[in-house]
Design a protein around this motif. Structure first.
Motif, PDB file in Angstrom:
ATOM      1  N   GLY A 888      59.460  -0.615  28.450  1.00  0.00           N
ATOM      2  CA  GLY A 888      60.684  -0.336  27.711  1.00  0.00           C
ATOM      3  C   GLY A 888      60.419  -0.099  26.239  1.00  0.00           C
ATOM      4  O   GLY A 888      61.026   0.790  25.618  1.00  0.00           O
ATOM      5  N   ALA A 889      59.494  -0.875  25.656  1.00  0.00           N
ATOM      6  CA  ALA A 889      59.168  -0.692  24.245  1.00  0.00           C
ATOM      7  C   ALA A 889      58.552   0.680  24.000  1.00  0.00           C
ATOM      8  O   ALA A 889      58.832   1.331  22.984  1.00  0.00           O
ATOM      9  N   GLY A 890      57.717   1.142  24.950  1.00  0.00           N
ATOM     10  CA  GLY A 890      57.124   2.470  24.791  1.00  0.00           C
ATOM     11  C   GLY A 890      58.175   3.566  24.830  1.00  0.00           C
ATOM     12  O   GLY A 890      58.153   4.505  24.017  1.00  0.00           O
ATOM     13  N   LYS A 891      59.104   3.470  25.772  1.00  0.00           N
ATOM     14  CA  LYS A 891      60.168   4.478  25.853  1.00  0.00           C
ATOM     15  C   LYS A 891      61.078   4.418  24.626  1.00  0.00           C
ATOM     16  O   LYS A 891      61.503   5.443  24.085  1.00  0.00           O
ATOM     17  N   ALA A 892      61.415   3.196  24.195  1.00  0.00           N
ATOM     18  CA  ALA A 892      62.269   3.061  23.013  1.00  0.00           C
ATOM     19  C   ALA A 892      61.588   3.648  21.788  1.00  0.00           C
ATOM     20  O   ALA A 892      62.230   4.317  20.970  1.00  0.00           O
ATOM     21  N   TRP A 893      60.290   3.414  21.658  1.00  0.00           N
ATOM     22  CA  TRP A 893      59.584   3.909  20.472  1.00  0.00           C
ATOM     23  C   TRP A 893      59.491   5.435  20.471  1.00  0.00           C
ATOM     24  O   TRP A 893      59.531   6.074  19.413  1.00  0.00           O
ATOM     25  N   THR A 894      59.362   6.018  21.653  1.00  0.00           N
ATOM     26  CA  THR A 894      59.398   7.482  21.732  1.00  0.00           C
ATOM     27  C   THR A 894      60.705   8.016  21.161  1.00  0.00           C
ATOM     28  O   THR A 894      60.719   9.009  20.405  1.00  0.00           O
ATOM     29  N   ALA A 895      61.812   7.340  21.482  1.00  0.00           N
ATOM     30  CA  ALA A 895      63.113   7.761  20.956  1.00  0.00           C
ATOM     31  C   ALA A 895      63.227   7.478  19.464  1.00  0.00           C
ATOM     32  O   ALA A 895      63.847   8.256  18.723  1.00  0.00           O
ATOM     33  N   LEU A 937      65.387  -4.750  27.081  1.00  0.00           N
ATOM     34  CA  LEU A 937      64.676  -5.388  28.198  1.00  0.00           C
ATOM     35  C   LEU A 937      63.988  -6.671  27.761  1.00  0.00           C
ATOM     36  O   LEU A 937      63.700  -7.535  28.591  1.00  0.00           O
ATOM     37  N   ALA A 938      63.716  -6.814  26.462  1.00  0.00           N
ATOM     38  CA  ALA A 938      63.084  -8.036  25.961  1.00  0.00           C
ATOM     39  C   ALA A 938      64.092  -9.162  25.771  1.00  0.00           C
ATOM     40  O   ALA A 938      63.709 -10.279  25.409  1.00  0.00           O
ATOM     41  N   PHE A 939      65.387  -8.880  25.978  1.00  0.00           N
ATOM     42  CA  PHE A 939      66.415  -9.890  25.749  1.00  0.00           C
ATOM     43  C   PHE A 939      67.092 -10.318  27.034  1.00  0.00           C
ATOM     44  O   PHE A 939      68.060 -11.059  27.008  1.00  0.00           O
ATOM     45  N   GLN A 940      66.577  -9.855  28.159  1.00  0.00           N
ATOM     46  CA  GLN A 940      67.140 -10.230  29.448  1.00  0.00           C
ATOM     47  C   GLN A 940      66.331 -11.357  30.077  1.00  0.00           C
ATOM     48  O   GLN A 940      65.202 -11.634  29.686  1.00  0.00           O
ATOM     49  N   PHE A 941      66.931 -12.014  31.048  1.00  0.00           N
ATOM     50  CA  PHE A 941      66.303 -13.088  31.826  1.00  0.00           C
ATOM     51  C   PHE A 941      66.072 -14.368  31.033  1.00  0.00           C
ATOM     52  O   PHE A 941      65.326 -15.238  31.480  1.00  0.00           O
TER      53      PHE A 941
END
Length: 993
Positions: A888-895, A937-941
């Protein structure tokens, strides 16, 4: 406000299009009479009386024109009843000078001075009924209301809102406001209640309109005179020539039109079903019960689901015209917003009924109420009554006499004769003294006599205040009286002992049998119980109270369990709001066809051709733009969470919120001057009053400045009302191990909160811990140079390290032993996969179940397939989370990188019209969604943890520490910690770096 009923006036113009002709005729006639009465000025109040008298006598005043007289006479016959042959209160203020109106007491008294409100129209309507749709029957309802008022307001000086618009005050003039206010409201709804739940749809609409015209007049002018002059020079909305003329005069100040409205639609569906009705039949006797139960214990479980949706449209348009340098300056502020929302709420509950009723016979058998015991104790159970009886007998009083008579008799002993002084005061204190003595005698015996006698003597001496009395007689009398009480108590205790000896064996046997004791243990139990009863009898007063208190506490505990339920609730909510804003300010210099067209466009809000219109006017020098701004914003919010309640003993909840907000502002030519994306992610976990929170805020702008909000801001928080040293040790253990905070921070903060000494008795009633990490603009720009693949790898490595530290420090609990590295090694050894395959087979978007099954349920490397147990699944799920957060961090950083490139492009690009601007807005919306939802995604669970109720999430730390290390590779301890606490009622705070 002063409210006057003008229904008689509105009825004359309703549906006739006369535009308040009666009011105009009245004002015109009054003005004529006040200024043309045989060449002499006449006051407006006198003119009112003259006109009313002339109408009553049907004699036209000489100074009044025939046309005005005819207009008034036409309405007079229909007004006589309303006027009641007197000067109507509604017309009285027209004869006041402006200065007098400010001094006149308003009606009602709470209203501001200088304000008159004339209700013009008030109507309400409502209806209800029923309608069918398939098998559902809906109850319908509808209502509507309309209201309109005219307002006249006088102020000594112009209000703040006029000054804020830029209008320059006129000295020695009163500010006169003439306003028309109107509002409209309507609501409709339909609701059905089938057996499985409920269905409802509701709609509503509101609209308001305010038109204000403001002037400056001398304080000596009359209200009617000012009103007449205002109506005479009143420019119609959209009339530029009329407005230019008004601005060239001395009276006009400000014109304002404010229109707003809302339309909303909402609906909901709720379904519920009872899963279990009864699991115990009537009369059942559980194996643990020592006595038969006549009442069943019922357990009912229920599941309910609720879906709600909403849609709303809000709009406002505020147009003002102010006079500046003799020219009208028009300012238009308009906004329109559309919002949609949806929410899903699923809850499950388990309730237990019948516990109290079922346990009542058990309580009565093992722990009976105090009443039967008191009846066995006899007079000894009423200690004060026993003392009163004994004293009355000693003093020779009747048995029915109360404490007042007893106190009187004791005073007689002290003074040697009858007295009425302080009898009531002594009787009140005597109750407590003798009561305390009686209880003390049970444990102290004769030693209690002396202290009670001294207290009585001191009390009597104080109350008599200097009256001579016989001390020896008093002591003798008191000693004899208290001795009588002692003998009475001794007798009652002896009688009680005899009764208890006779009852002890049978009572103890019944209790032992109710408890199900074996025969071999019965005699020992009886002996122990008799020993306890004997000890309790020696302290009878306190024992009785403790017994009743204990029984009440047990009953309340059972009642509390029965009243509360086990409940689980899962909720999801989504909301989206889009808004457009327009801000235009134009100064009109002269009357031309192009200026008139622009002026009408501003009044009507038709702005599609504004750019071309203002350019044409500027080329002709008929109008000049002061400012213009066209904006569009969008805000999206997603909230997910759950809450758990177990019989009110455990309360836990977890909520994750994702919010993104984008803004694009352009000038009149479509050039983007502001582009901004604000993203906020947060997770809040609550367990038994302890709150753990983590959040990340990104503020991305086209033209970022060094003093603006930091582009990257991460925070963690911990708070609670009963934090102790163990909580702090667990909270900072993970942070210090990861170098997120400086070494020893936990100890220093513990010293700050608790004084640093072991076993300190400092009371910390509440504490808040807040850690903040930011990246300035330079660090953020360096981070933007990092490729997305490198960010993904760094976040995976950081999350794995944070998970390892969390396991080591007890912040994370999993079933398998060892470290996350050993879990990976176990999976690699079993599957024979390479580490690259191990991580890459975690398919993005898929859950952990498929990946774990592909790893273990398929024979690998010559080893038979195994079925992972719950402990193993828990550990490998954490590894799946590590990969998921990194992906998720990789996809977010692309954006993020793409959005930064878009901002850079917009600095020098002029989109070709509104279509290009809309395209830019849509691109920004998609990028913002990708950034927010993938970083989320880092704030779930994050779930409540009973073993460590206050902690920082390793998932959050894995993401934040990775990004911080990439931006500032040589800097440790990224978080600065602030602690606020309340101890002994004082609040203090300190920073820890």
């Amino acid at each position: 406000m002063c409210a006057y009923n003008l229904s008689w006036l509105s009825s004359s113009v309703q549906n006739q299009g006369q535009n308040l002709s009666l009011l105009s005729a009245l004002l015109s006639a009054l003005n004529t009479l006040s200024t043309n009465n045989a060449g002499a000025d006449t006051t407006w109040p006198k003119a009112l009386q003259t006109l009313l008298s002339a109408l009553e006598q049907d004699q036209k005043p000489i100074a009044l024109g025939q046309a005005d007289w005819d207009a008034l006479k036409t309405e007079w016959s229909g007004l006589r009843t309303a006027l009641n042959n007197q000067l109507p209160a509604a017309l009285q203020p027209l004869g006041y000078q402006l200065s007098k109106l400010l001094e006149t007491e308003p009606v009602p008294a709470s209203a501001p001075k200088g304000v008159l409100m004339y209700p013009l129209l008030t109507k309400q309507a409502q209806a209800g009924g029923a309608a069918g749709l398939g098998a559902l029957t809906f109850k319908t309802s509808a209502s509507a209301n309309v209201q309109a008022n005219a307002v006249i307001e006088v102020m000594k000086q112009q209000p703040e809102w006029a000054t804020a618009l830029g209008y320059q005050p006129v000295p020695e003039k009163s500010f006169f406001r003439l306003g028309l206010l109107g509002n409209l409201g309507a609501n409709a709804g339909a609701n059905a209640a089938p057996v499985w739940g409920s269905v409802g749809v509701n709609a509503g609409a509101t609209a308001t309109a305010h038109l204000d015209l403001c002037f400056n007049y001398p304080p000596s002018d009359y209200v009617g005179q000012a009103l007449l002059k205002s109506l005479a020079q009143l420019p119609a909305p959209g009339d530029l020539p009329g407005m230019l003329t008004a601005c060239q005069g001395d009276d006009f100040a400000v014109s304002s039109l404010d229109v707003s409205g809302t339309v909303n639609l909402s609906g909901n569906i709720q379904a519920s079903s009872a899963l279990v009705q009864t699991v115990a039949s009537a009369g059942a006797t559980p194996s643990w019960s020592p006595v038969p139960l006549g009442t069943p214990v019922n357990i009912a479980a229920g599941v309910s689901a609720k879906f709600a949706a909403s849609w709303a449209l809000d709009g406002h348009q505020h147009l003002t015209v102010i006079k500046k340098d003799g020219k009208p300056v028009v300012k238009l502020d308009r906004g329109v917003s559309r919002s949609t929302g949806a929410a899903v709420d699923i809850s499950a509950s388990i309730g237990i009924d019948g516990i109290q009723a079922a346990l009542n016979p058990v309580m009565s058998k093992i722990l009976p109420s105090a009443e039967p015991l008191i009846s066995k104790l006899g007079a000894l159970s009423d200690l004060r009554g026993l003392a009163l009886t004994a004293l009355n007998q000693k003093l020779g009083l009747t048995a029915d006499d109360d404490w007042t008579h007893t106190a009187q008799a004791l005073l007689d002993i002290a003074t040697g004769g009858p007295t009425s002084k302080a009898t009531l005061a002594l009787s009140n204190s005597l109750k407590k003294i003798v009561d305390d003595y009686t209880k003390a005698y049970l444990t102290q015996g004769a030693a209690a006599v002396t202290s009670a006698q001294n207290l009585l003597q001191t009390q009597v001496s104080t109350l008599l205040a200097g009256i001579p009395f016989d001390t020896a007689a008093l002591n003798t009398g008191f000693t004899a009286a208290l001795g009588e009480v002692s003998q009475k108590i001794n007798g009652e205790i002896t009688a009680l002992g005899t009764r208890l000896d006779g009852l002890a064996n049978s009572a103890a046997t019944q209790i032992a049998q109710s408890l199900g004791l074996a025969t071999a243990d019965l005699q020992q139990f009886i002996s122990d119980l008799q020993t306890q009863v004997g000890a309790a009898t020696a302290r009878l007063g306190n024992w009785l109270k403790s017994y009743d208190d204990a029984r009440e506490r047990i009953s309340k505990a059972i009642e509390k369990i029965e009243r509360n339920k086990l409940a689980l609730e899962v909720a999801y909510a989504y909301q989206k709001k889009q808004s457009t804003t327009t801000l235009i300010e134009v100064s009109f210099l002269q009357d031309t066809p192009s200026a008139q067209a622009l002026y009408k466009s501003l009044w009507t809000g038709q702005l599609d051709n504004y750019a071309a219109q203002i350019k044409l006017c500027e080329s002709q020098a008929s109008a000049k733009e002061i400012q213009s701004l066209f904006g569009r914003t969008q805000q999206r919010q997603i909230s997910t969470g759950f809450s758990l309640s177990v019989f009110d003993f455990i309360n836990a909840s977890s909520t994750t919120t994702v919010l993104d907000s984008i803004t694009v502002n352009t000038d009149r030519d479509g050039k983007i001057i502001v582009a901004r994306d604000a993203i906020s992610l947060s997770s809040i976990v609550n367990y038994q009053g302890f709150v753990s929170e983590s959040s990340l805020a990104l503020n991305l702008e086209m033209l970022a400045l060094k003093d603006s909000s930091p582009p990257f801001n991460a925070e963690f928080k911990g708070s609670g009302d009963s934090i102790n040293k163990d909580h702090l040790k667990g909270f900072f253990g993970l942070l210090e191990k990861l170098n997120a905070v400086s070494s020893g921070s936990g100890s220093r903060i513990s010293d700050f909160l608790f004084g640093g000494t072991a076993g300190s008795d400092a009371i910390v009633t509440q504490a808040n811990i807040n850690g903040i990490s930011t990246l300035d603009l330079n660090a953020w720009l360096r981070l933007l140079q990092t490729p997305a693949a490198k960010v993904m790898a760094a976040v995976q490595e950081s999350c794995l390290a944070c998970l390892t530290a969390a396991v080591d420090t007890g912040a994370e609990h999993t079933g398998m032993g060892g470290s996350p590295a050993s879990w990976v090694a176990y999976g690699l050894n079993y599957s024979g996969w390479s580490e690259q395959k191990f991580w890459s087979t975690m398919v993005p978007g898929a859950g952990p179940k498929d990946w774990i099954e592909s790893l273990f349920l398929v024979p690998q490397n010559g080893v038979d397939a195994i079925v992972p147990d719950t402990q193993m699944k828990s550990s490998f799920r954490r590894l799946w989370e590590v990969r998921r957060i990194a992906y998720g961090a990789g996809k977010a950083w692309t954006a993020v990188v793409a959005e930064a490139a878009l901002f850079e492009q917009l600095k020098n690009e002029v989109p070709a019209g509104t279509a290009a601007t809309a395209n830019t807005f849509d691109r920004l919306s998609k990028l913002s969604k990708s950034i927010s939802q993938n970083f989320a995604l880092a704030f779930q669970f994050d779930v409540p943890d009973a073993l460590q109720p206050m902690k920082v999430s390793w998932r959050f730390l894995g993401l934040v520490l990775a990004l911080h290390k990439l931006a500032l590779p040589d800097q440790d301890y990224p978080f600065i910690t602030k602690v606020e606490t309340t101890a002994y009622g004082d609040t203090k705070a300190r920073l820890f770096v």
